[in-house]
Design an enzyme around this catalytic site. Structure first.
Site, PDB file in Angstrom:
ATOM      1  N   LYS A 241     -20.749  28.201  -0.387  1.00 45.76           N
ATOM      2  CA  LYS A 241     -20.844  26.728  -0.302  1.00 45.76           C
ATOM      3  C   LYS A 241     -19.723  26.164   0.579  1.00 45.76           C
ATOM      4  O   LYS A 241     -19.985  25.423   1.518  1.00 45.76           O
ATOM      5  CB  LYS A 241     -20.769  26.123  -1.714  1.00 45.76           C
ATOM      6  CG  LYS A 241     -21.989  26.477  -2.583  1.00 45.76           C
ATOM      7  CD  LYS A 241     -21.966  25.783  -3.921  1.00 45.76           C
ATOM      8  CE  LYS A 241     -20.863  26.271  -4.831  1.00 45.76           C
ATOM      9  NZ  LYS A 241     -20.969  27.683  -5.241  1.00 45.76           N
ATOM     10  N   VAL A 242     -18.486  26.522   0.263  1.00 43.52           N
ATOM     11  CA  VAL A 242     -17.374  25.973   1.037  1.00 43.52           C
ATOM     12  C   VAL A 242     -17.389  26.557   2.450  1.00 43.52           C
ATOM     13  O   VAL A 242     -17.271  25.821   3.445  1.00 43.52           O
ATOM     14  CB  VAL A 242     -16.021  26.260   0.346  1.00 43.52           C
ATOM     15  CG1 VAL A 242     -14.877  25.707   1.189  1.00 43.52           C
ATOM     16  CG2 VAL A 242     -15.981  25.663  -1.057  1.00 43.52           C
ATOM     17  N   ARG A 322      -8.428  31.784  -2.720  1.00 39.88           N
ATOM     18  CA  ARG A 322      -7.535  32.203  -3.785  1.00 39.88           C
ATOM     19  C   ARG A 322      -6.394  33.020  -3.189  1.00 39.88           C
ATOM     20  O   ARG A 322      -6.625  33.883  -2.320  1.00 39.88           O
ATOM     21  CB  ARG A 322      -8.271  33.072  -4.818  1.00 39.88           C
ATOM     22  CG  ARG A 322      -9.110  32.282  -5.813  1.00 39.88           C
ATOM     23  CD  ARG A 322      -8.228  31.400  -6.697  1.00 39.88           C
ATOM     24  NE  ARG A 322      -8.967  30.573  -7.628  1.00 39.88           N
ATOM     25  CZ  ARG A 322      -9.381  29.329  -7.392  1.00 39.88           C
ATOM     26  NH1 ARG A 322      -9.126  28.759  -6.223  1.00 39.88           N
ATOM     27  NH2 ARG A 322     -10.020  28.643  -8.312  1.00 39.88           N
ATOM     28  N   ASP A 346      -3.312  26.973   0.884  1.00 35.02           N
ATOM     29  CA  ASP A 346      -3.427  26.017  -0.231  1.00 35.02           C
ATOM     30  C   ASP A 346      -3.298  26.726  -1.572  1.00 35.02           C
ATOM     31  O   ASP A 346      -3.121  26.091  -2.605  1.00 35.02           O
ATOM     32  CB  ASP A 346      -4.800  25.325  -0.139  1.00 35.02           C
ATOM     33  CG  ASP A 346      -4.982  24.248  -1.203  1.00 35.02           C
ATOM     34  OD1 ASP A 346      -4.047  23.436  -1.380  1.00 35.02           O
ATOM     35  OD2 ASP A 346      -6.043  24.220  -1.855  1.00 35.02           O
ATOM     36  N   GLU A 351       0.908  30.517  -9.115  1.00 34.79           N
ATOM     37  CA  GLU A 351       0.961  29.077  -8.870  1.00 34.79           C
ATOM     38  C   GLU A 351       1.697  28.385 -10.008  1.00 34.79           C
ATOM     39  O   GLU A 351       1.322  28.598 -11.170  1.00 34.79           O
ATOM     40  CB  GLU A 351      -0.455  28.526  -8.709  1.00 34.79           C
ATOM     41  CG  GLU A 351      -1.111  29.057  -7.436  1.00 34.79           C
ATOM     42  CD  GLU A 351      -2.462  28.431  -7.126  1.00 34.79           C
ATOM     43  OE1 GLU A 351      -2.940  27.591  -7.908  1.00 34.79           O
ATOM     44  OE2 GLU A 351      -3.036  28.796  -6.089  1.00 34.79           O
ATOM     45  N   HIS A 370      -2.324  23.682  -3.854  1.00 35.70           N
ATOM     46  CA  HIS A 370      -3.686  23.830  -4.390  1.00 35.70           C
ATOM     47  C   HIS A 370      -4.381  22.461  -4.471  1.00 35.70           C
ATOM     48  O   HIS A 370      -4.768  22.002  -5.559  1.00 35.70           O
ATOM     49  CB  HIS A 370      -3.663  24.516  -5.765  1.00 35.70           C
ATOM     50  CG  HIS A 370      -4.972  25.168  -6.112  1.00 35.70           C
ATOM     51  ND1 HIS A 370      -5.060  26.295  -6.881  1.00 35.70           N
ATOM     52  CD2 HIS A 370      -6.259  24.854  -5.799  1.00 35.70           C
ATOM     53  CE1 HIS A 370      -6.322  26.643  -7.036  1.00 35.70           C
ATOM     54  NE2 HIS A 370      -7.079  25.770  -6.381  1.00 35.70           N
ATOM     55  N   ALA A 373      -9.427  20.791  -4.003  1.00 36.58           N
ATOM     56  CA  ALA A 373     -10.439  20.018  -4.753  1.00 36.58           C
ATOM     57  C   ALA A 373      -9.943  18.624  -5.087  1.00 36.58           C
ATOM     58  O   ALA A 373     -10.633  17.870  -5.759  1.00 36.58           O
ATOM     59  CB  ALA A 373     -10.780  20.767  -6.036  1.00 36.58           C
TER      60      ALA A 373
HETATM   61  N1  LIG Z   1      -8.508  25.386  -2.911  1.00 37.21           N
HETATM   62  C1  LIG Z   1      -9.335  24.801  -3.728  1.00 37.21           C
HETATM   63  O1  LIG Z   1      -8.990  23.827  -4.361  1.00 37.21           O
HETATM   64  C2  LIG Z   1     -10.727  25.303  -3.856  1.00 37.21           C
HETATM   65  C3  LIG Z   1     -11.792  24.422  -4.052  1.00 37.21           C
HETATM   66  C4  LIG Z   1     -13.082  24.936  -4.166  1.00 37.21           C
HETATM   67  C5  LIG Z   1     -13.274  26.303  -4.093  1.00 37.21           C
HETATM   68  N2  LIG Z   1     -12.213  27.110  -3.938  1.00 37.21           N
HETATM   69  C6  LIG Z   1     -12.393  28.551  -3.855  1.00 37.21           C
HETATM   70  O2  LIG Z   1     -13.135  28.832  -2.682  1.00 37.21           O
HETATM   71  C7  LIG Z   1     -13.887  30.005  -2.870  1.00 37.21           C
HETATM   72  C8  LIG Z   1     -15.331  29.754  -2.452  1.00 37.21           C
HETATM   73  O3  LIG Z   1     -15.915  28.741  -3.235  1.00 37.21           O
HETATM   74  P1  LIG Z   1     -17.472  28.423  -3.070  1.00 37.21           P
HETATM   75  O4  LIG Z   1     -17.747  27.234  -3.890  1.00 37.21           O
HETATM   76  O5  LIG Z   1     -17.811  28.409  -1.630  1.00 37.21           O
HETATM   77  O6  LIG Z   1     -18.085  29.705  -3.755  1.00 37.21           O
HETATM   78  P2  LIG Z   1     -19.466  30.396  -3.403  1.00 37.21           P
HETATM   79  O7  LIG Z   1     -19.744  31.307  -4.518  1.00 37.21           O
HETATM   80  O8  LIG Z   1     -20.457  29.375  -3.023  1.00 37.21           O
HETATM   81  O9  LIG Z   1     -19.133  31.248  -2.104  1.00 37.21           O
HETATM   82  C9  LIG Z   1     -18.395  32.446  -2.132  1.00 37.21           C
HETATM   83  C10 LIG Z   1     -19.018  33.372  -1.108  1.00 37.21           C
HETATM   84  O10 LIG Z   1     -18.187  34.496  -0.977  1.00 37.21           O
HETATM   85  C11 LIG Z   1     -19.037  35.595  -0.767  1.00 37.21           C
HETATM   86  N3  LIG Z   1     -18.355  36.841  -1.003  1.00 37.21           N
HETATM   87  C12 LIG Z   1     -18.253  37.528  -2.174  1.00 37.21           C
HETATM   88  N4  LIG Z   1     -17.561  38.662  -1.957  1.00 37.21           N
HETATM   89  C13 LIG Z   1     -17.229  38.675  -0.650  1.00 37.21           C
HETATM   90  C14 LIG Z   1     -16.526  39.598   0.173  1.00 37.21           C
HETATM   91  N5  LIG Z   1     -16.004  40.724  -0.325  1.00 37.21           N
HETATM   92  N6  LIG Z   1     -16.378  39.308   1.472  1.00 37.21           N
HETATM   93  C15 LIG Z   1     -16.888  38.172   1.995  1.00 37.21           C
HETATM   94  N7  LIG Z   1     -17.579  37.272   1.254  1.00 37.21           N
HETATM   95  C16 LIG Z   1     -17.734  37.523  -0.037  1.00 37.21           C
HETATM   96  C17 LIG Z   1     -20.189  35.345  -1.673  1.00 37.21           C
HETATM   97  O11 LIG Z   1     -21.335  36.075  -1.272  1.00 37.21           O
HETATM   98  C18 LIG Z   1     -20.404  33.862  -1.526  1.00 37.21           C
HETATM   99  O12 LIG Z   1     -21.347  33.581  -0.518  1.00 37.21           O
HETATM  100  C19 LIG Z   1     -13.699  30.377  -4.333  1.00 37.21           C
HETATM  101  O13 LIG Z   1     -12.668  31.329  -4.425  1.00 37.21           O
HETATM  102  C20 LIG Z   1     -13.225  29.118  -4.967  1.00 37.21           C
HETATM  103  O14 LIG Z   1     -12.472  29.368  -6.101  1.00 37.21           O
HETATM  104  C21 LIG Z   1     -10.949  26.651  -3.807  1.00 37.21           C
HETATM  105  O1  LIG Z   2     -11.936  26.840  -7.652  1.00 41.26           O
HETATM  106  C1  LIG Z   2     -11.816  25.642  -7.573  1.00 41.26           C
HETATM  107  O2  LIG Z   2     -12.694  24.838  -7.942  1.00 41.26           O
HETATM  108  C2  LIG Z   2     -10.604  25.085  -6.950  1.00 41.26           C
HETATM  109  O3  LIG Z   2      -9.653  26.046  -6.746  1.00 41.26           O
HETATM  110  C3  LIG Z   2     -10.065  23.872  -7.604  1.00 41.26           C
HETATM  111  O4  LIG Z   2      -9.140  24.189  -8.586  1.00 41.26           O
HETATM  112  P1  LIG Z   2      -8.503  23.015  -9.426  1.00 41.26           P
HETATM  113  O5  LIG Z   2      -9.550  22.475 -10.319  1.00 41.26           O
HETATM  114  O6  LIG Z   2      -7.382  23.615 -10.190  1.00 41.26           O
HETATM  115  O7  LIG Z   2      -8.040  21.985  -8.455  1.00 41.26           O
END
Ligand SMILES: NC(=O)c1ccc[n+]([C@@H]2O[C@H](COP(=O)([O-])OP(=O)(O)OC[C@H]3O[C@@H](n4cnc5c(N)ncnc54)[C@H](O)[C@@H]3O)[C@@H](O)[C@H]2O)c1
Ligand SMILES: O=C(O)[C@H](O)COP(=O)(O)O
Length: 634
Positions: A241-242, A322, A346, A351, A370, A373
């Site tokens: 998604k991201v 992460r 980020d 953390e 972080h 979100a």
């Molecule tokens: N920094 C933040 O605040 C924040 C916010 C939202 C999400 N995130 C993090 O971002 C990441 C992605 O979130 P998302 O909502 O897109 O999740 P998502 O599940 O939609 O996407 C993750 C993708 O990673 C792929 N994947 C799994 N293993 C893999 C590998 N070994 N190599 C390459 N790709 C692989 C999956 O197939 C999937 O398409 C998560 O770790 C989530 O925790 C962080």
């Molecule tokens: O995986 C997530 O959704 C993000 O890392 C957001 O984390 P937070 O809710 O602690 O901001």
């Protein structure tokens, strides 16, 4: 009491489809069918079920949890609470929110339960308090460890992760403890993608460093010459998604975008003009690498000395996924050697990271705490998404965002509801037919259905059969979350077989048959020729029925408890047993007789509202024509 040998054939005693005859208390004899008008409504109303001591037993809560009776319509609806968690809370479940959650979500929660917001709890404090709560809502800062589930003492039913990453929740432990974990997977996608792009652009133009320099009174125009993005290759690692939102935005900046994701569909990438490439191709050719995969055992430290050494010299790395996907010490080395020109981070392994962290302090690194979100919009969205998921779960709905349980669409659930109830009741009946009760190791379930195999999801059914088999003979609590785990722990192997029948596929199932191998039965007539304890059930007008015991066809609605008697088929047996039950004030809801041939062996299945007392059962056993009988507590 003589024990009869299993019968190899059944001769239909009535014209009813399965050959069983239903009986009726007015003893009116219709052609091919003796009917017994029960004094209770045949549709399930309130299933008050007692143990043999007359007190409401666990079975009563099982029924009331699984069945929500719509008395006005007489229809039964599934309350899936029992599939996942005990409903031990009172009318107002208690919900602990351990990290800042948007107000809109808190309002949803307050409308449903008692909400306590206790931010900044230490791990010890969380363990001390958790057993007073039915639900826990966390973000990434709370570690929901095995110790937390242990300390919950079975009360915690759902953990809601207000966000995507669930790496701070011990999922195997949650599953073992039958605790559902739900997340809010969509509401912060755009925020995270925007933050990724913010880090990408600000890193390329040294925004953070030059800002700090100016605030320190300097004017260093030559020092902070950046790099352009247009035409550069960005490798998106994790095209979920991201990742895909980052890709879309980066294309808008004129970048060439490639992606690596072993599980992503190539056509989805192609539709965005993004090439899906191998890990090595991605990291070897990219000018910028943006990380968007989850932290899993496979992705932990996937960016390390070895993989950094393969990268193009001067590569720039962005991580809003992460911290743990990068070996942070290796990144410092790669930055020092110039292989990695810059990094924008980020997220961190720990953390908050230590103040002395070389990575955080590195002059070529831009950091944020972080914040991916953390937009107002995302936080409100996440809060509502998780609050609704938690309330739904506590209400017994199967969640669309369940992380450790099958996600069952509502339409499938409502269609399967009566079969789910049937499945549990058959499990409960089958295990009570085993001599000694326990020790069941091998169960074969046969589903007869006109549907295609992939058009029938049997996970719910299997979970409920497991529940039915295990709960009457142990203190384990079984739900959809932990059914397979508990079965494995108990050494119970449930194999499933599908028999496709030629019939209308309108109803999902024709029948469910449960066969228990290698066990003696306390009711010999339940054993088939090949030595299995075997029972079969169907759903009739939305009500579960027991339709076959061993090789005898019967027909008894599974609304109360059941007495099974084997007798010599002769006139007056129904009246005789009916009278004994009547004299002892036991209300009969249903009676049916299945027999091998007129005046030979017959099985009488009697549905009773109350659990008969010992004297009542003794009186039945003293009827000379009755060869064996068993009381089955539903
Ligand atoms: N920094 C933040 O605040 C924040 C916010 C939202 C999400 N995130 C993090 O971002 C990441 C992605 O979130 P998302 O909502 O897109 O999740 P998502 O599940 O939609 O996407 C993750 C993708 O990673 C792929 N994947 C799994 N293993 C893999 C590998 N070994 N190599 C390459 N790709 C692989 C999956 O197939 C999937 O398409 C998560 O770790 C989530 O925790 C962080
Ligand atoms: O995986 C997530 O959704 C993000 O890392 C957001 O984390 P937070 O809710 O602690 O901001």
């Amino acid at each position: 009491m003589a024990s009869a040998t299993p019968h190899s054939s059944s001769i239909k005693a009535s014209a009813s489809p399965n050959g069983a005859s239903s009986t009726n208390s007015n003893f009116s004899k219709k052609p091919n069918q003796i009917s017994f008008t029960s004094s209770i409504n045949p549709t399930p109303i309130s299933a008050k079920i007692c143990n043999s001591n007359g007190s409401p037993g666990r079975s009563s809560s099982v029924i009331s949890n699984v069945l929500k009776i719509a008395e006005s319509t007489g229809t039964a609806a599934l309350d899936a609470t029992d599939l996942r968690a005990p409903t031990s809370y009172g009318p107002r479940p208690k919900i602990l929110v351990s990290e800042k959650l948007g107000e809109a979500g808190l309002q949803v929660l307050r409308g449903f339960g008692e909400v306590e917001c206790l931010y900044n709890l230490s791990p010890e404090e969380l363990r001390e308090k958790i057993s007073s709560f039915d639900a826990l809502i966390v973000r990434s800062g709370t570690k929901v460890t095995r110790q937390v589930f242990e300390a919950a003492k079975g009360r915690l039913k759902v953990v809601g992760r207000a966000g995507v990453g669930i790496d701070n929740v011990d999922l195997p432990a949650a599953t073992e403890f039958g605790c559902l974990v739900v997340n809010a997977p969509t509401a912060n996608t755009v925020a995270a993608a925007e933050h990724g792009i913010a880090l990408l652009t600000s890193m390329a133009r040294n925004v953070a460093q030059s800002d700090a320099s100016m605030k320190a009174g300097k004017w260093e125009r030559n020092k902070y010459v950046g790099v352009s993005l247009v035409g550069k290759t960005l490798a998106v690692m994790g095209f979920g998604k991201v990742g895909s939102e980052v890709a879309r935005r980066a294309k808008g900046l004129g970048m060439h975008v490639i992606a690596h994701d072993p599980y992503a569909a190539a056509d989805r990438a192609r539709a965005m003009s993004v090439d899906l490439v191998s890990f090595d191709e991605a990291i070897c050719t990219a000018d910028f690498i943006s990380l968007h995969m989850p932290l899993t055992p496979t992705t932990k430290n996937v960016f390390n000395d070895h993989t950094f050494s393969k990268m193009k010299k001067g590569v720039r790395i962005i991580n809003v996924a992460r911290g743990g996907v990068i070996d942070e010490d290796a990144l410092v080395r790669a930055l020092d050697s110039g292989v990695v020109a810059q990094a924008a981070l980020d997220v961190f392994v720990e953390e908050p990271p230590s103040k002395e962290s070389k990575l955080v302090q590195h002059h070529n690194v831009t950091v944020t705490p972080h914040l991916g979100a953390s937009t107002k919009e995302a936080q409100e969205g996440v809060a509502i998404e998780i609050a609704e998921a938690v309330v739904g779960a506590l209400n017994g709905e199967l969640s669309a965002t369940a992380v450790n349980a099958p996600m069952v669409p509502p339409e499938v659930l409502s269609e399967l509801a009566p079969y789910v109830i049937l499945a549990e009741k058959l499990g409960r009946l089958a295990v009570q037919l085993v001599a000694g009760g326990g020790g069941v190791q091998s169960v074969k379930v046969v589903y007869r259905s006109a549907r295609d195999t992939d058009d029938l999801d049997t996970r719910l059914l299997r979970a409920m059969i497991t529940k039915g088999i295990i709960e009457p003979i142990s203190s384990s609590f079984v739900n959809l979350v932990n059914a397979d785990h508990v079965a494995k722990q108990k050494g119970l192997r449930i194999s499933e077989e599908r028999v496709t029948i030629d019939s209308s596929p309108e109803s999902p199932l024709d029948s469910i048959q449960i066969n228990i191998s290698n066990m003696d039965s306390k009711f010999a007539s339940a054993v088939t020729e090949d030595g299995h304890i075997s029972i079969e059930g169907r759903v009739k007008d939305g009500v579960p029925h027991l339709t076959c015991v061993g090789t005898f066809d019967v027909d008894v609605s599974l609304e109360g408890n059941v007495i099974l008697c084997r007798q010599v088929d002769q006139p007056g047996m129904i009246g005789l047993v009916g009278n004994i039950l009547g004299q002892h004030n036991v209300n009969v809801s249903f009676m049916s007789v299945g027999r091998t041939a007129p005046r030979k062996k017959a099985i009488m299945a009697i549905g009773v509202d109350e659990a008969p007392r010992k004297e009542t059962l003794d009186d039945i056993g003293n009827v000379p024509a009755i060869e064996e009988f068993v009381f089955l507590d539903l």
